[in-house]
Design a protein around this motif. Sequence first.
Motif, PDB file in Angstrom:
ATOM      1  N   GLY A  26      59.515  50.710  51.552  1.00 28.63           N
ATOM      2  CA  GLY A  26      60.059  50.923  50.214  1.00 28.63           C
ATOM      3  C   GLY A  26      59.756  52.320  49.696  1.00 28.63           C
ATOM      4  N   ASN A  27      59.150  52.376  48.517  1.00 23.38           N
ATOM      5  CA  ASN A  27      58.803  53.658  47.909  1.00 23.38           C
ATOM      6  C   ASN A  27      57.450  54.185  48.388  1.00 23.38           C
ATOM      7  OD1 ASN A  27      61.146  53.686  46.348  1.00 23.38           O
ATOM      8  ND2 ASN A  27      60.198  52.437  44.751  1.00 23.38           N
ATOM      9  N   VAL A  35      61.901  49.010  56.843  1.00 26.37           N
ATOM     10  CA  VAL A  35      62.355  49.874  55.744  1.00 26.37           C
ATOM     11  C   VAL A  35      62.054  49.219  54.401  1.00 26.37           C
ATOM     12  CG1 VAL A  35      64.369  50.936  54.667  1.00 26.37           C
ATOM     13  CG2 VAL A  35      64.146  50.924  57.168  1.00 26.37           C
ATOM     14  N   GLU A  36      62.278  47.909  54.325  1.00 26.32           N
ATOM     15  CA  GLU A  36      62.027  47.193  53.077  1.00 26.32           C
ATOM     16  C   GLU A  36      60.534  47.150  52.756  1.00 26.32           C
ATOM     17  OE1 GLU A  36      62.854  42.764  51.121  1.00 26.32           O
ATOM     18  OE2 GLU A  36      63.735  43.321  53.050  1.00 26.32           O
ATOM     19  N   ILE A  37      59.712  46.949  53.774  1.00 30.01           N
ATOM     20  CA  ILE A  37      58.256  46.904  53.562  1.00 30.01           C
ATOM     21  C   ILE A  37      57.741  48.245  53.030  1.00 30.01           C
ATOM     22  CG2 ILE A  37      56.049  46.854  54.793  1.00 30.01           C
ATOM     23  CD1 ILE A  37      57.201  44.629  56.524  1.00 30.01           C
ATOM     24  N   GLU A  90      67.125  43.018  62.193  1.00 31.40           N
ATOM     25  CA  GLU A  90      66.438  42.525  61.010  1.00 31.40           C
ATOM     26  C   GLU A  90      65.021  43.092  60.932  1.00 31.40           C
ATOM     27  OE1 GLU A  90      68.629  38.179  60.471  1.00 31.40           O
ATOM     28  OE2 GLU A  90      66.813  38.343  61.660  1.00 31.40           O
ATOM     29  N   ALA A 118      65.347  46.672  59.658  1.00 32.41           N
ATOM     30  CA  ALA A 118      65.599  46.666  58.221  1.00 32.41           C
ATOM     31  C   ALA A 118      64.373  46.190  57.448  1.00 32.41           C
ATOM     32  CB  ALA A 118      66.798  45.773  57.918  1.00 32.41           C
ATOM     33  N   GLY A 119      63.627  45.238  58.041  1.00 31.14           N
ATOM     34  CA  GLY A 119      62.432  44.725  57.376  1.00 31.14           C
ATOM     35  C   GLY A 119      61.362  45.784  57.213  1.00 31.14           C
TER      36      GLY A 119
END
Length: 642
Positions: free
Chosen positions: A494-495, A490-492, A484, A487-488
């Motif tokens: 983002g672009n 990568v989400e943080i 997690e 994955a977190g």
Amino acid sequence: MRLSKLFISLLAFGLAALLCLVAAYFSVRVIENNSIKEVRQELDKAALTWADVDSDGLQIFLIGTAPTEAARFDALSAAGRVVDASRVLDQMGVADTADLAPPRFSVEILRNDAGISLIGLVPASTDREALLSQVRDIADDPGQVSDLLEVASFDAPDGWADALRFSLWALEDLPRSKISVGADQVQITAMTDSDATRRKMESDLVRRAGDKVTLSLDLSAPRPVISPFTLRFLIEDGKAKFDACSAGTEEGRDRILAAANAAGLNEKASCTIGLGIPSKTWPQAAELAINALAEVGGGSVTFSDADISLLVPEGTDRGVFDHVVGELENALPEVFALTAVLPETPDEGEQGPPEFVATLSPEGAVQMRGRVAGALERQTAESYAKARFGSGASRMSARIDETLPASWSVRVLAGLEALAQLKNGAVTITPDTFVVAGDTGLVDANATIAQLLSTKLGEGADFDIKVTYLEKLDPTLGIPTPDECEAGIVEIIGNRKISFEPGASTFDSAAKDILDDIAELLKKCGDIPLEIGGHTDSQGRETMNQQLSQERAQAVLDALRNRRVLTASYRAVGYGEDQPIADNGSADGREANRRIEFKLVRPDVTEEDAESQDGSETETEADAEADAAADQNEETQEDEQN
């Protein structure tokens, strides 16, 4: 009439076509001239003044006679950095080697845990296969010998054979070394296991070199790893002293000792130079803290990594205390955290019953005040608190009272043990009362404390437990799994992108917010095995790209450490240009390839583990493919590191 209109139209079209041709001609000339100018500047910058430039339309011609084939390739590379390499045409020649002076023959031999590498230029008379055979015999694994040697058809210079023979002898006893071999000259930079080994090795090398080889030595012994990195300076009864002193460099040590001498240190003192320094600004922070203590006139200052505890004497003027602490807080580098304590002066007229109070702050700092039965008891309580809460987080300001009851020391230690069950709170002890109050994230904290106090204080002991369980403090709740966390991140991101200044490992202005967000997540993740991978595009030399990617990955690791993230299980790896995710032939592709990646370091699955998994559950095809991909990724990373 119609013919005149037609004539005018044709004339207008003709003029427009002529103007377009003229504009196109001059545009091409501008591009040609600019290309020639910029390529020539790049050649001059690279000291390739023998090469000249010409153009025909958009094509760039390199002309001239290169002194060597390598120089010709350097000229092509320099031009390719300015214009598209497809526009560069090679019309250069290479000078006849018979007219050239002999090159400088040299070999760099690098040896570490990953193997042995030989890099350089050797004369054709050198038996290359015999040389490599000797090196393979020395290597722990013959397969880890990298041959990057080139050969030139010139006679070997005087002393070459002696220097090469001596370097191979030295290589056998130096498993972590860099040996530079030249004609009758050898330079050795190496790490030895201890000072005694270093002295013996220096003596043996000098004796073996004799008069045939000019020897330059730089042998060093490893510095100790200091954890936590500690410094403690005290001024008691007008006398200054160090209880502990650590520094990362000789320069830093000298700064710290100079500040101590200015603060009144008269005796000879030393600072241990070691590894593990939390920040390059450690000497500056130590200097500021010691100066602050000297301004107060007494007390102690304790460093434990980046945490600083300043304890001033009881009775210090509040105005002086506030002024000194305020100045110190403003001057300290950002990475350091200061906790300053001014003990309260007891009322001599109405002291009341003796008490001992230990308070635990939400940040984990413990302050002990009140009374203890003796010097030994105070030392015991302080040592116990340091063991349970950390040496940098524990502060003892209790005074000695030899009239206290015999059970007092037991009650004090039991109180500190009960306090360890809390996230924040206090323990208050008097001869007749024992109160534990605060907040905890442990569901069974009340039962644990009750059982502890019943055992320590004996039957019939009177104690009061006012402990509140708060779900938000429960360490078992809300902690993300390693997957997690990955994955977190990568989400943080983002672009967004962690980006750097061109050709450097310095962050640009946009990177700070991303690193702040990632640090907040990683603080919740705890001690997870995380790899920070640096990647570049394919522009420039491969070795330079690999070094730059390593420096950028390390810069990210250092930035997270400065944000108080636990990074002991992290590693920074530079992959250079070897793992592109887009086409390096376009600007967008190169931009995508310049990146920082965060990946979990996953253990390899052994055969026993695989058999165990087969016996307990059936793996799906998707799971098998994912495991195979992870294993392949791990092997690739290990190969690149080697």
